[in-house]
Design a protein around this motif. Structure first.
Motif, PDB file in Angstrom:
ATOM      1  N   ASN A  73       0.861  -1.167   0.000  1.00 17.18           N
ATOM      2  CA  ASN A  73       0.000   0.000   0.000  1.00 17.18           C
ATOM      3  C   ASN A  73       0.900   1.220   0.000  1.00 17.18           C
ATOM      4  O   ASN A  73       1.653   1.441   0.957  1.00 17.18           O
ATOM      5  CB  ASN A  73      -0.918  -0.009   1.225  1.00 17.18           C
ATOM      6  N   PHE A  74       0.833   2.009  -1.063  1.00 11.94           N
ATOM      7  CA  PHE A  74       1.816   3.082  -1.230  1.00 11.94           C
ATOM      8  C   PHE A  74       1.888   4.056  -0.054  1.00 11.94           C
ATOM      9  O   PHE A  74       2.975   4.283   0.484  1.00 11.94           O
ATOM     10  CB  PHE A  74       1.555   3.859  -2.527  1.00 11.94           C
ATOM     11  N   MET A 101       7.954  -0.515  -9.770  1.00  9.63           N
ATOM     12  CA  MET A 101       6.628  -0.824  -9.253  1.00  9.63           C
ATOM     13  C   MET A 101       5.627   0.256  -9.649  1.00  9.63           C
ATOM     14  O   MET A 101       4.483  -0.056 -10.018  1.00  9.63           O
ATOM     15  CB  MET A 101       6.665  -0.974  -7.731  1.00  9.63           C
ATOM     16  N   ASN A 102       6.024   1.512  -9.573  1.00 11.53           N
ATOM     17  CA  ASN A 102       5.128   2.606  -9.950  1.00 11.53           C
ATOM     18  C   ASN A 102       4.657   2.440 -11.397  1.00 11.53           C
ATOM     19  O   ASN A 102       3.469   2.584 -11.704  1.00 11.53           O
ATOM     20  CB  ASN A 102       5.824   3.949  -9.792  1.00 11.53           C
ATOM     21  N   ASN A 105       2.269  -0.662 -11.753  1.00 11.03           N
ATOM     22  CA  ASN A 105       0.932  -0.470 -11.213  1.00 11.03           C
ATOM     23  C   ASN A 105       0.138   0.566 -11.991  1.00 11.03           C
ATOM     24  O   ASN A 105      -1.102   0.496 -12.019  1.00 11.03           O
ATOM     25  CB  ASN A 105       1.021  -0.094  -9.731  1.00 11.03           C
ATOM     26  N   PRO A 109      -3.390  -1.519 -12.858  1.00 13.49           N
ATOM     27  CA  PRO A 109      -4.004  -1.153 -11.578  1.00 13.49           C
ATOM     28  C   PRO A 109      -4.928  -2.261 -11.069  1.00 13.49           C
ATOM     29  O   PRO A 109      -5.562  -2.969 -11.854  1.00 13.49           O
ATOM     30  CB  PRO A 109      -4.800   0.112 -11.918  1.00 13.49           C
ATOM     31  N   ASP A 207      -0.888  -2.160  -4.241  1.00 11.28           N
ATOM     32  CA  ASP A 207       0.172  -2.131  -5.245  1.00 11.28           C
ATOM     33  C   ASP A 207       0.833  -3.499  -5.310  1.00 11.28           C
ATOM     34  O   ASP A 207       0.933  -4.205  -4.308  1.00 11.28           O
ATOM     35  CB  ASP A 207       1.235  -1.078  -4.888  1.00 11.28           C
ATOM     36  N   ARG A 208       1.306  -3.855  -6.493  1.00 15.51           N
ATOM     37  CA  ARG A 208       1.950  -5.152  -6.687  1.00 15.51           C
ATOM     38  C   ARG A 208       3.279  -4.968  -7.414  1.00 15.51           C
ATOM     39  O   ARG A 208       3.540  -3.926  -8.014  1.00 15.51           O
ATOM     40  CB  ARG A 208       1.032  -6.095  -7.481  1.00 15.51           C
TER      41      ARG A 208
END
Length: 529
Positions: A73-74, A101-102, A105, A109, A207-208
């Motif tokens: 979780n960002f 990662m950004n 995602n 999403p 987030d993954r």
């Protein structure tokens, strides 16, 4: 009397017991923030691979295995992002792991279309089904100080019908809570993730990583540490520590290890540092196979070492609170590798969930099964024509609805047969399971950190009397943060390093999203859906 001088960091050795994310993060903070030379940092890992619960292994021929998947979780993973913003990604070292990662995602999403399914019907999981008495219990929990909750269980706080609501099914299967777990941990989770309440059912805040966490996070972190000369000792089990008590406090003087070459003693100077991950959620885990059920083990190396040192050292916690009841701390996962993608395609069509969307729970499953179809490929070495998915169940000792056996006694094939029943394709079993492999995994301590506890059951990261020993991971005590997260492990590592090195650096505080009026209003509104 001469004043004791603090040695220069170049003269201090660091011994990290356990190569999970907590130990690797401690090694990284020692080097990055403490300027400890990499060659002075020694990581002792009982397995032949590091990463702990953040794992992922296999190949398309032998099949893939993921014991469990970590979610992120960002806004609530402050220390984790502080670390991985400075670790280059494995496939493109011009960007960080966090930036990778950004980008991933943004492209993939999370948005769960069918969070809960019952008898083939997609339930409206946005309808939490909470009654006034449930909401009152939730508010009362938030207003009760943690120290007054003691070792109260969730089932002692809420009525039986609470555990039949959509809210509980969503909550329990995202975070893996059981009715007999600690209500104090639920309280911490509510405060930590209150901003996610309105979208728990869609999992939009999750987030993954691009691949499994081993490929995406552990491998680049390990490479960064190796490039700086960190000494990794694999197949090395630390069995005991010699701890001497004096007026100055308690000091680790020696580590006892077992390796392939026999027993070994490693001397530790008073000015050296020892970081110990006491307890492990994947300790004692066992893999089954397509035609073999996994075994349920009762102990593991990290628990045995914790028991050994806690027995003679008050203030080092009580491992029996967490590891003394495997029946309450175990559940089972399974990883499916598909050369024949019929089952994979059927899951996508049946659930209306594109790969990467989210978690699907089959609420009418006696095992309470859930599946996750990650964005493909989920392994760096996964061919385009091979697919994988992962699943788990919270009640492995219940008899199946189709397979008349406990899940814990089932082979990989039998677990998939049970799943196909809930996917309403059991009539196609021979053809749909051709070219498919399923590896079940029993994890006896996977939710041990949620066991009811009281103050002192978890040791402080650096106990008051400790001169050179720090505890890391899910069973060290931190105020306000939540266990069963990568963030908790990384935060304990940062806390331990900064304290033992006496660094004048600020640890990112735990975000207080619950203090924002909009967050509170949205959470209250969601509770009335």
């Amino acid at each position: 009397m001469p004043v004791e001088q603090t040695p220069h960091v170049a003269d201090r050795e660091a011994h990290v017991v356990g190569g999970g994310i907590a130990g690797l993060a401690a090694a990284a903070f020692l080097i990055r923030d403490g300027n400890v030379p990499g060659e002075n940092v020694h990581v002792y890992e009982k397995l032949d691979i590091v990463g702990g619960a953040m794992d992922g292994a296999g190949d398309p021929e032998e099949g893939y295995v993921i014991r469990g998947g970590r979610m992120f979780n960002f806004p609530a993973y402050e220390c984790t992002w502080d670390l991985f913003r400075t670790i280059p990604a494995l496939e493109d070292d011009s960007i960080s792991v966090k930036e990778e990662m950004n980008r991933f995602n943004a492209k993939h999403p999370s948005y769960a279309e069918a969070r809960l399914i019952e008898d083939g019907t997609h339930l409206d999981a946005s309808q939490f089904q909470l009654e006034t008495r449930h909401r009152i219990s939730l508010v009362r929990l938030l207003l009760t100080p943690e120290e007054r909750l003691g070792d109260t269980r969730i089932e002692e706080w809420f009525g039986d019908d609470f555990f039949e609501t959509n809210f509980w099914y969503v909550w329990a299967t995202i975070f893996a809570f059981q009715p007999w777990h600690s209500v104090a941990e639920v309280r911490r989770y509510m405060y930590r993730f209150l901003h996610e309440f309105p979208r728990l059912h869609t999992m939009e805040g999750i987030d993954r990583t691009k691949y499994n966490q081993y490929d995406s996070m552990i491998l680049p972190l390990r490479r960064w540490l190796e490039d700086r000369g960190v000494d990794f000792q694999y197949d090395c089990r630390v069995t005991d520590m010699d701890i001497v008590t004096s007026r100055a406090g308690r000091t680790v003087e020696r580590l006892h290890c077992e390796t392939d070459g026999g027993t070994e003693r490693i001397g530790v100077e008073p000015t050296d540092m020892v970081f110990f991950t006491n307890g492990s959620m994947t300790d004692g885990s066992d893999l089954g196979a397509w035609d073999e059920a996994p075994e349920t083990n009762e102990t593991g190396a990290s628990w045995e070492l914790w028991r050994s040192i806690a027995a003679d050292n008050p203030g080092f916690g009580d491992p029996e609170v967490f590891a003394g009841n495997v029946q309450e701390t175990k559940w089972e996962s399974f990883t499916v590798t598909l050369h024949n993608t019929d089952l994979f395609d059927h899951i996508v069509e049946f659930t209306d969930e594109e790969p990467g969307n989210g978690l699907v729970t089959y609420v009418d499953s006696s095992w309470l099964m859930s599946t996750v179809v990650a964005a493909q490929p989920h392994f760096a070495n996964q061919p385009d024509d091979v697919k994988i998915f992962w699943g788990y169940a919270l009640f492995p000792d219940r008899e199946g609805d189709y397979v008349e056996k406990k899940m814990s006694e089932c082979t990989g094939r039998e677990i998939l047969e049970e799943l196909c029943y809930h996917l309403q394709c059991a009539d196609r079993l021979p053809e749909i399971l051709e070219g498919v492999d399923c590896v079940p995994c029993m994890m006896p301590f996977i939710t041990a950190h949620f066991q009811p506890r009281t103050s002192g059951d978890r040791p402080a990261v650096v106990p008051d009397s400790s001169r050179n020993l720090a505890f890391l991971g899910q069973y060290a005590d931190l105020p306000r943060d939540v266990v069963f997260t990568v963030e908790y492990s990384v935060r304990t590592a940062m806390t331990a390093v900064y304290e033992l090195l006496d660094l004048d650096r600020e640890i990112p505080p735990v975000s207080k999203h619950y203090r924002k009026p909009g967050v509170l209003a949205d959470a209250v509104s969601a509770s009335f859906e």
